[in-house]
Design a protein around this motif. Structure first.
Motif, PDB file in Angstrom:
ATOM      1  N   THR A  23       0.834  -1.207   0.000  1.00 25.50           N
ATOM      2  CA  THR A  23       0.000   0.000   0.000  1.00 25.50           C
ATOM      3  C   THR A  23       0.865   1.252   0.000  1.00 25.50           C
ATOM      4  OG1 THR A  23      -1.783  -1.134   1.178  1.00 25.50           O
ATOM      5  CG2 THR A  23      -1.775   1.276   1.260  1.00 25.50           C
ATOM      6  N   ILE A  24       1.894   1.269   0.826  1.00 26.05           N
ATOM      7  CA  ILE A  24       2.798   2.434   0.890  1.00 26.05           C
ATOM      8  C   ILE A  24       3.439   2.686  -0.474  1.00 26.05           C
ATOM      9  CG2 ILE A  24       4.970   3.293   1.864  1.00 26.05           C
ATOM     10  CD1 ILE A  24       4.191   1.685   4.435  1.00 26.05           C
ATOM     11  N   LEU A  25       3.934   1.625  -1.103  1.00 21.36           N
ATOM     12  CA  LEU A  25       4.604   1.787  -2.395  1.00 21.36           C
ATOM     13  C   LEU A  25       3.614   2.196  -3.478  1.00 21.36           C
ATOM     14  CD1 LEU A  25       7.057  -1.261  -2.295  1.00 21.36           C
ATOM     15  CD2 LEU A  25       7.460   1.100  -1.573  1.00 21.36           C
ATOM     16  N   ARG A  26       2.427   1.600  -3.460  1.00 19.49           N
ATOM     17  CA  ARG A  26       1.415   1.942  -4.477  1.00 19.49           C
ATOM     18  C   ARG A  26       1.002   3.402  -4.360  1.00 19.49           C
ATOM     19  NH1 ARG A  26      -3.723   2.090  -3.604  1.00 19.49           N
ATOM     20  NH2 ARG A  26      -3.585   0.709  -1.784  1.00 19.49           N
ATOM     21  N   ALA A  43       3.838  13.165   4.952  1.00 16.46           N
ATOM     22  CA  ALA A  43       2.476  13.536   5.356  1.00 16.46           C
ATOM     23  C   ALA A  43       1.465  13.132   4.289  1.00 16.46           C
ATOM     24  CB  ALA A  43       2.408  15.038   5.624  1.00 16.46           C
ATOM     25  N   LYS A  44       1.809  13.361   3.027  1.00 11.72           N
ATOM     26  CA  LYS A  44       0.899  12.995   1.941  1.00 11.72           C
ATOM     27  C   LYS A  44       0.757  11.486   1.827  1.00 11.72           C
ATOM     28  CE  LYS A  44       1.596  17.082  -0.959  1.00 11.72           C
ATOM     29  NZ  LYS A  44       2.106  17.579  -2.272  1.00 11.72           N
ATOM     30  N   ILE A  45       1.858  10.776   1.990  1.00  9.35           N
ATOM     31  CA  ILE A  45       1.805   9.312   1.931  1.00  9.35           C
ATOM     32  C   ILE A  45       0.919   8.774   3.046  1.00  9.35           C
ATOM     33  CG2 ILE A  45       3.158   7.185   2.127  1.00  9.35           C
ATOM     34  CD1 ILE A  45       5.537   8.761   0.911  1.00  9.35           C
ATOM     35  N   CYS A  46       1.075   9.316   4.242  1.00 10.56           N
ATOM     36  CA  CYS A  46       0.254   8.898   5.380  1.00 10.56           C
ATOM     37  C   CYS A  46      -1.227   9.181   5.120  1.00 10.56           C
ATOM     38  CB  CYS A  46       0.684   9.622   6.649  1.00 10.56           C
ATOM     39  SG  CYS A  46       2.309   9.164   7.261  1.00 10.56           S
ATOM     40  N   ARG A  47      -1.516  10.380   4.651  1.00  9.64           N
ATOM     41  CA  ARG A  47      -2.912  10.779   4.447  1.00  9.64           C
ATOM     42  C   ARG A  47      -3.587   9.937   3.374  1.00  9.64           C
ATOM     43  NH1 ARG A  47      -1.976  15.643   3.638  1.00  9.64           N
ATOM     44  NH2 ARG A  47      -2.156  15.784   1.375  1.00  9.64           N
ATOM     45  N   LEU A  48      -2.910   9.728   2.253  1.00 10.37           N
ATOM     46  CA  LEU A  48      -3.518   9.006   1.142  1.00 10.37           C
ATOM     47  C   LEU A  48      -3.607   7.506   1.416  1.00 10.37           C
ATOM     48  CD1 LEU A  48      -4.699   9.517  -1.657  1.00 10.37           C
ATOM     49  CD2 LEU A  48      -2.437   9.126  -2.636  1.00 10.37           C
ATOM     50  N   SER A  49      -2.638   6.964   2.146  1.00 10.17           N
ATOM     51  CA  SER A  49      -2.637   5.525   2.409  1.00 10.17           C
ATOM     52  C   SER A  49      -3.489   5.146   3.619  1.00 10.17           C
ATOM     53  CB  SER A  49      -1.205   5.034   2.641  1.00 10.17           C
ATOM     54  OG  SER A  49      -0.672   5.577   3.843  1.00 10.17           O
ATOM     55  N   GLY A  50      -3.696   6.109   4.522  1.00  7.77           N
ATOM     56  CA  GLY A  50      -4.409   5.809   5.749  1.00  7.77           C
ATOM     57  C   GLY A  50      -3.569   5.034   6.750  1.00  7.77           C
ATOM     58  N   ILE A  51      -2.260   4.961   6.509  1.00 10.55           N
ATOM     59  CA  ILE A  51      -1.341   4.230   7.383  1.00 10.55           C
ATOM     60  C   ILE A  51      -0.687   5.217   8.344  1.00 10.55           C
ATOM     61  CG2 ILE A  51       0.762   2.831   7.446  1.00 10.55           C
ATOM     62  CD1 ILE A  51      -0.011   1.785   4.669  1.00 10.55           C
ATOM     63  N   PRO A  52      -0.636   4.903   9.626  1.00 10.35           N
ATOM     64  CA  PRO A  52      -0.025   5.835  10.595  1.00 10.35           C
ATOM     65  C   PRO A  52       1.433   6.127  10.261  1.00 10.35           C
ATOM     66  CG  PRO A  52      -1.236   4.085  11.724  1.00 10.35           C
ATOM     67  CD  PRO A  52      -1.180   3.697  10.282  1.00 10.35           C
ATOM     68  N   ALA A  53       1.841   7.338  10.555  1.00 10.38           N
ATOM     69  CA  ALA A  53       3.217   7.747  10.271  1.00 10.38           C
ATOM     70  C   ALA A  53       4.220   6.842  10.973  1.00 10.38           C
ATOM     71  CB  ALA A  53       3.428   9.194  10.700  1.00 10.38           C
ATOM     72  N   THR A  54       3.882   6.391  12.196  1.00  7.58           N
ATOM     73  CA  THR A  54       4.817   5.536  12.930  1.00  7.58           C
ATOM     74  C   THR A  54       5.100   4.245  12.177  1.00  7.58           C
ATOM     75  OG1 THR A  54       2.926   4.682  14.190  1.00  7.58           O
ATOM     76  CG2 THR A  54       4.237   6.442  15.205  1.00  7.58           C
ATOM     77  N   ILE A  56       5.018   3.834   8.912  1.00  9.86           N
ATOM     78  CA  ILE A  56       5.845   4.119   7.741  1.00  9.86           C
ATOM     79  C   ILE A  56       7.282   4.398   8.162  1.00  9.86           C
ATOM     80  CG2 ILE A  56       6.178   5.669   5.769  1.00  9.86           C
ATOM     81  CD1 ILE A  56       3.156   6.080   5.707  1.00  9.86           C
ATOM     82  N   TYR A  57       7.450   5.144   9.248  1.00  2.49           N
ATOM     83  CA  TYR A  57       8.811   5.468   9.710  1.00  2.49           C
ATOM     84  C   TYR A  57       9.554   4.240  10.229  1.00  2.49           C
ATOM     85  CZ  TYR A  57       8.519  10.519   9.144  1.00  2.49           C
ATOM     86  OH  TYR A  57       8.453  11.792   8.608  1.00  2.49           O
ATOM     87  N   ARG A  58       8.821   3.195  10.636  1.00  5.20           N
ATOM     88  CA  ARG A  58       9.498   1.951  11.011  1.00  5.20           C
ATOM     89  C   ARG A  58      10.183   1.319   9.804  1.00  5.20           C
ATOM     90  NH1 ARG A  58       4.566   0.180  13.495  1.00  5.20           N
ATOM     91  NH2 ARG A  58       4.500   0.815  15.687  1.00  5.20           N
ATOM     92  N   ARG A  59       9.643   1.611   8.628  1.00  7.64           N
ATOM     93  CA  ARG A  59      10.153   1.000   7.404  1.00  7.64           C
ATOM     94  C   ARG A  59      11.146   1.901   6.676  1.00  7.64           C
ATOM     95  NH1 ARG A  59       5.282  -0.876   8.689  1.00  7.64           N
ATOM     96  NH2 ARG A  59       4.614  -2.928   7.928  1.00  7.64           N
ATOM     97  N   TYR A  60      10.873   3.193   6.654  1.00  6.47           N
ATOM     98  CA  TYR A  60      11.683   4.135   5.883  1.00  6.47           C
ATOM     99  C   TYR A  60      11.962   5.378   6.717  1.00  6.47           C
ATOM    100  CZ  TYR A  60       9.593   1.175   2.293  1.00  6.47           C
ATOM    101  OH  TYR A  60       9.168   0.097   1.567  1.00  6.47           O
ATOM    102  N   PRO A  61      13.192   5.876   6.694  1.00  7.75           N
ATOM    103  CA  PRO A  61      13.541   7.033   7.524  1.00  7.75           C
ATOM    104  C   PRO A  61      13.012   8.357   6.995  1.00  7.75           C
ATOM    105  CG  PRO A  61      15.436   6.326   6.251  1.00  7.75           C
ATOM    106  CD  PRO A  61      14.377   5.297   6.034  1.00  7.75           C
ATOM    107  N   ASP A  62      12.709   8.416   5.679  1.00  8.91           N
ATOM    108  CA  ASP A  62      12.256   9.686   5.096  1.00  8.91           C
ATOM    109  C   ASP A  62      11.546   9.408   3.776  1.00  8.91           C
ATOM    110  OD1 ASP A  62      14.322   9.330   3.098  1.00  8.91           O
ATOM    111  OD2 ASP A  62      15.730  10.050   4.608  1.00  8.91           O
TER     112      ASP A  62
END
Length: 203
Positions: A23-26, A43-54, A56-62
């Motif tokens: 989902t994050i990559l798509r 912020a845009k990735i979080c908003r559009l994916s509905g996945i919490p920022a925490t 995403i940050y566990r997977r990617y630093p930026d």
């Protein structure tokens, strides 16, 4: 936008949820196609994916790391096979259709939006160019070699390597500038009026 590494760094922790990764990559690829690389933010990735920022940050630093991972994933999904179609024209049509699928309108817009960023970051440009160059040059050579073996072309046709660039550029132009798909009619005109005459002239 920071660009610490070409590979997206993955943070240690519990096993990753594959569905979340996809989902994050798509979503990132969708943002790249719609807004361009410079506008993609966490912020845009979080908003559009509905996945919490925490998560995403566990997977990617930026955001840059997410972008690179998304592009790598997208390139890996590209089909790289082109079975023998039985004739030069049929092979060229299959080649054109493969390039058209590869450079569909969304991906072509994404690549167009990355032209300037790729100049700023040669590593990103190399990542994209390496895959597309391999797709283009390797498949083109196999088509020409098969046609030579069938007796459809002279051996000098192998010297027409820039023709595959012409095909790719015209398909890219159709998708990005004209904002139209490369239909079979379009591909047939390209093959019959440009590619085959140029190949046949090498004698």
């Amino acid at each position: 936008m920071p660009n610490p590494t070409l590979k997206g760094a993955v943070q240690p922790g519990r096993p990753r949820d594959k569905a979340l990764d996809e989902t994050i990559l798509r979503v990132t690829l969708k943002l790249l196609a719609e807004t361009g690389l410079e506008s993609v933010t966490m912020a845009k990735i979080c908003r559009l994916s509905g996945i919490p920022a925490t998560s995403i940050y566990r997977r990617y630093p930026d955001a840059y790391s997410v972008i690179v991972a998304a592009i790598e994933h997208d390139l890996e999904m590209m089909q790289m096979r082109l079975p023998d179609q039985g004739s030069l024209r049929a092979d060229l049509l299959a080649f054109g259709e493969l390039i058209a699928r590869t450079l569909n309108q969304d991906r072509a817009r994404m690549l167009a939006g990355m032209i300037l960023p790729m100049h700023k970051d040669p590593r990103l440009g190399l990542l994209v160019a390496r895959k597309l160059e391999d797709l283009r040059s390797r498949l083109w050579r196999s088509i020409v070699e098969r046609a030579i073996e069938r007796g459809e072309l002279h051996g000098d046709a192998l010297k027409t390597q820039p023709l595959d660039e012409v095909a790719q550029i015209m398909i890219f132009y159709q998708a990005v500038v004209r904002q139209k798909p490369s239909t079979q009619d379009f591909l047939c005109e390209l093959i019959d009026n440009v590619l085959i005459p140029a190949l046949a002239s090498r004698r």
